[in-house]
Write a protein that holds these residues in place. Structure first.
Motif, mmCIF file in Angstrom:
data_model
loop_
_atom_site.group_PDB
_atom_site.id
_atom_site.type_symbol
_atom_site.label_atom_id
_atom_site.label_comp_id
_atom_site.label_asym_id
_atom_site.label_seq_id
_atom_site.Cartn_x
_atom_site.Cartn_y
_atom_site.Cartn_z
ATOM 1 N N MET A 1 0.847 -1.187 0.000
ATOM 2 C CA MET A 1 0.000 0.000 0.000
ATOM 3 C C MET A 1 0.887 1.243 0.000
ATOM 4 S SD MET A 1 -2.867 1.147 2.825
ATOM 5 C CE MET A 1 -3.815 -0.321 2.544
ATOM 6 N N SER A 2 0.690 2.141 -0.950
ATOM 7 C CA SER A 2 1.523 3.332 -1.028
ATOM 8 C C SER A 2 1.123 4.342 0.019
ATOM 9 C CB SER A 2 1.384 3.956 -2.423
ATOM 10 O OG SER A 2 0.087 4.485 -2.585
ATOM 11 N N SER A 3 2.018 5.304 0.271
ATOM 12 C CA SER A 3 1.754 6.296 1.309
ATOM 13 C C SER A 3 0.522 7.125 0.979
ATOM 14 C CB SER A 3 2.978 7.187 1.483
ATOM 15 O OG SER A 3 3.273 7.865 0.277
ATOM 16 N N LEU A 6 -2.209 5.090 2.336
ATOM 17 C CA LEU A 6 -2.123 4.846 3.765
ATOM 18 C C LEU A 6 -2.502 6.068 4.587
ATOM 19 C CD1 LEU A 6 -1.360 2.862 5.974
ATOM 20 C CD2 LEU A 6 1.013 3.613 5.762
ATOM 21 N N VAL A 7 -2.124 7.259 4.122
ATOM 22 C CA VAL A 7 -2.378 8.469 4.903
ATOM 23 C C VAL A 7 -3.868 8.691 5.164
ATOM 24 C CG1 VAL A 7 -2.189 10.982 4.901
ATOM 25 C CG2 VAL A 7 -0.210 9.591 4.294
ATOM 26 N N PRO A 8 -4.746 8.679 4.137
ATOM 27 C CA PRO A 8 -6.176 8.851 4.434
ATOM 28 C C PRO A 8 -6.752 7.703 5.252
ATOM 29 C CG PRO A 8 -5.838 8.395 2.094
ATOM 30 C CD PRO A 8 -4.492 8.665 2.684
ATOM 31 N N LEU A 9 -6.208 6.489 5.081
ATOM 32 C CA LEU A 9 -6.685 5.365 5.880
ATOM 33 C C LEU A 9 -6.399 5.581 7.359
ATOM 34 C CD1 LEU A 9 -7.775 2.513 6.269
ATOM 35 C CD2 LEU A 9 -5.520 1.632 5.657
ATOM 36 N N LEU A 10 -5.192 6.029 7.687
ATOM 37 C CA LEU A 10 -4.851 6.310 9.086
ATOM 38 C C LEU A 10 -5.735 7.421 9.644
ATOM 39 C CD1 LEU A 10 -0.952 6.124 8.889
ATOM 40 C CD2 LEU A 10 -2.510 4.418 9.865
ATOM 41 N N GLY A 11 -5.971 8.447 8.832
ATOM 42 C CA GLY A 11 -6.844 9.527 9.272
ATOM 43 C C GLY A 11 -8.245 9.036 9.572
ATOM 44 N N GLU A 43 -6.797 13.658 10.327
ATOM 45 C CA GLU A 43 -8.092 13.080 10.003
ATOM 46 C C GLU A 43 -8.515 13.384 8.577
ATOM 47 O OE1 GLU A 43 -11.134 13.951 12.791
ATOM 48 O OE2 GLU A 43 -10.176 12.835 14.430
ATOM 49 N N ARG A 44 -8.105 14.533 8.072
ATOM 50 C CA ARG A 44 -8.457 14.868 6.692
ATOM 51 C C ARG A 44 -7.547 14.164 5.680
ATOM 52 N NH1 ARG A 44 -13.143 16.047 5.766
ATOM 53 N NH2 ARG A 44 -12.409 16.510 3.687
ATOM 54 N N GLY A 45 -6.519 13.494 6.162
ATOM 55 C CA GLY A 45 -5.609 12.799 5.269
ATOM 56 C C GLY A 45 -4.617 13.702 4.584
ATOM 57 N N ASP A 46 -4.408 14.884 5.130
ATOM 58 C CA ASP A 46 -3.488 15.839 4.518
ATOM 59 C C ASP A 46 -2.154 15.910 5.239
ATOM 60 O OD1 ASP A 46 -5.080 17.033 2.323
ATOM 61 O OD2 ASP A 46 -6.406 17.578 3.962
ATOM 62 N N ARG A 47 -1.971 15.084 6.229
ATOM 63 C CA ARG A 47 -0.692 15.022 6.922
ATOM 64 C C ARG A 47 -0.359 13.580 7.231
ATOM 65 N NH1 ARG A 47 0.950 17.542 12.895
ATOM 66 N NH2 ARG A 47 2.884 16.386 13.106
ATOM 67 N N SER A 48 0.845 13.178 6.923
ATOM 68 C CA SER A 48 1.287 11.826 7.243
ATOM 69 C C SER A 48 1.817 11.826 8.676
ATOM 70 C CB SER A 48 2.388 11.380 6.270
ATOM 71 O OG SER A 48 2.861 10.097 6.618
ATOM 72 N N PRO A 49 1.102 11.205 9.621
ATOM 73 C CA PRO A 49 1.543 11.243 11.014
ATOM 74 C C PRO A 49 2.744 10.354 11.251
ATOM 75 C CG PRO A 49 -0.348 9.822 10.819
ATOM 76 C CD PRO A 49 -0.141 10.425 9.456
ATOM 77 N N SER A 50 3.627 10.787 12.109
ATOM 78 C CA SER A 50 4.729 9.909 12.520
ATOM 79 C C SER A 50 4.150 8.776 13.359
ATOM 80 C CB SER A 50 5.750 10.697 13.340
ATOM 81 O OG SER A 50 5.172 11.122 14.572
#
Length: 237
Positions: A1-3, A6-11, A43-50
């Motif tokens: 899964m590409s970043s 993954l980012v919106p999924l984590l959000g 949550e909006r998927g606009d930041r990749s959290p550490s």
């Protein structure tokens, strides 16, 4: 899964867990010791959290991150399957639609986008109440947003706030308010609608056939849902 996937999924995971615990973004931020703006961006998927930040947010809600692998888009398919198995009334309550709609009486509007699809039985994810508003009612809409402590989505900063509230200003038509998030499609005339009923309430919504022509977000989800239905039917036969 590409970043990018993954980012919106984590959000979505953070947002879902927060909703389950009936926390707003500010409350979660306080529990985790981060800013509300950081929670909003994630949550909006606009930041990749550490990883440490993500673990901190989840730990504040008494859950932890579990890492695994799955086929591409399996998370979206799983979410659609989960929504399909749940009563519409339950999903309406979870989104707090009634609370928002009861307060949107100051100007004409109709329900569109994924919210309209949900109310017509489609198991599509809904992140914000989506409505269509006429340009001639934009000032009344702005007054409503002011009274609801609205903040407009700032794509440049990846958070709510820091831009003009008015829909006439350039930018995405997405706001957060004291009642929840709201997305507006601004138009010259309100689209044609049909009436759907759930329980004692009726809703004026844009029909599914029109959503697929005018609302790209909803159209993509509806096509995916139909494709999964067709595949499931073939497996049964």
């Amino acid at each position: 899964m590409s970043s990018t996937r993954l980012v919106p999924l984590l959000g979505a995971v953070v947002r879902q867990q927060r909703h389950l615990r009936e926390l707003n973004q500010r409350e979660l931020a306080g529990l985790a010791g981060v800013s509300q703006a950081a929670v909003a961006r994630i949550e909006r998927g606009d930041r990749s959290p550490s990883i440490p930040l993500l673990e901190r947010l989840l730990a504040a809600m008494d859950v932890q991150l579990v890492v695994g692998v799955e086929p591409l888009d399996a998370h979206l398919d799983a979410r659609i399957d989960d929504l399909a198995a749940r009563p519409i009334a339950e999903r309406i309550d979870e989104l707090g639609l009634h609370r928002m709609l009861d307060r949107l009486a100051d100007f004409p509007q109709v329900i569109t986008g994924s919210t309209a699809a949900l109310l017509q039985g489609a198991p599509v994810p809904v992140e914000a109440l989506e409505i269509a508003v006429r340009w001639q009612d934009s000032k009344r809409f702005t007054r409503w947003l002011e009274e609801a402590y609205g903040q407009r989505w700032n794509a440049r900063w990846g958070e709510f706030g820091g831009v003009w509230l008015e829909p006439e200003e350039q930018g995405e038509h997405l706001w957060t308010t004291r009642y929840g998030e709201i997305r507006a499609t601004m138009c010259d005339e309100l689209p044609e609608t049909i009436e759907v009923r759930h329980g004692a309430r009726s809703y004026r919504v844009v029909p599914l056939v029109d959503l697929e022509l005018t609302e790209p977000r909803a159209a993509d989800l509806l096509r995916r849902h139909r494709a999964r239905q067709a595949a499931s039917g073939k497996r049964r036969s």
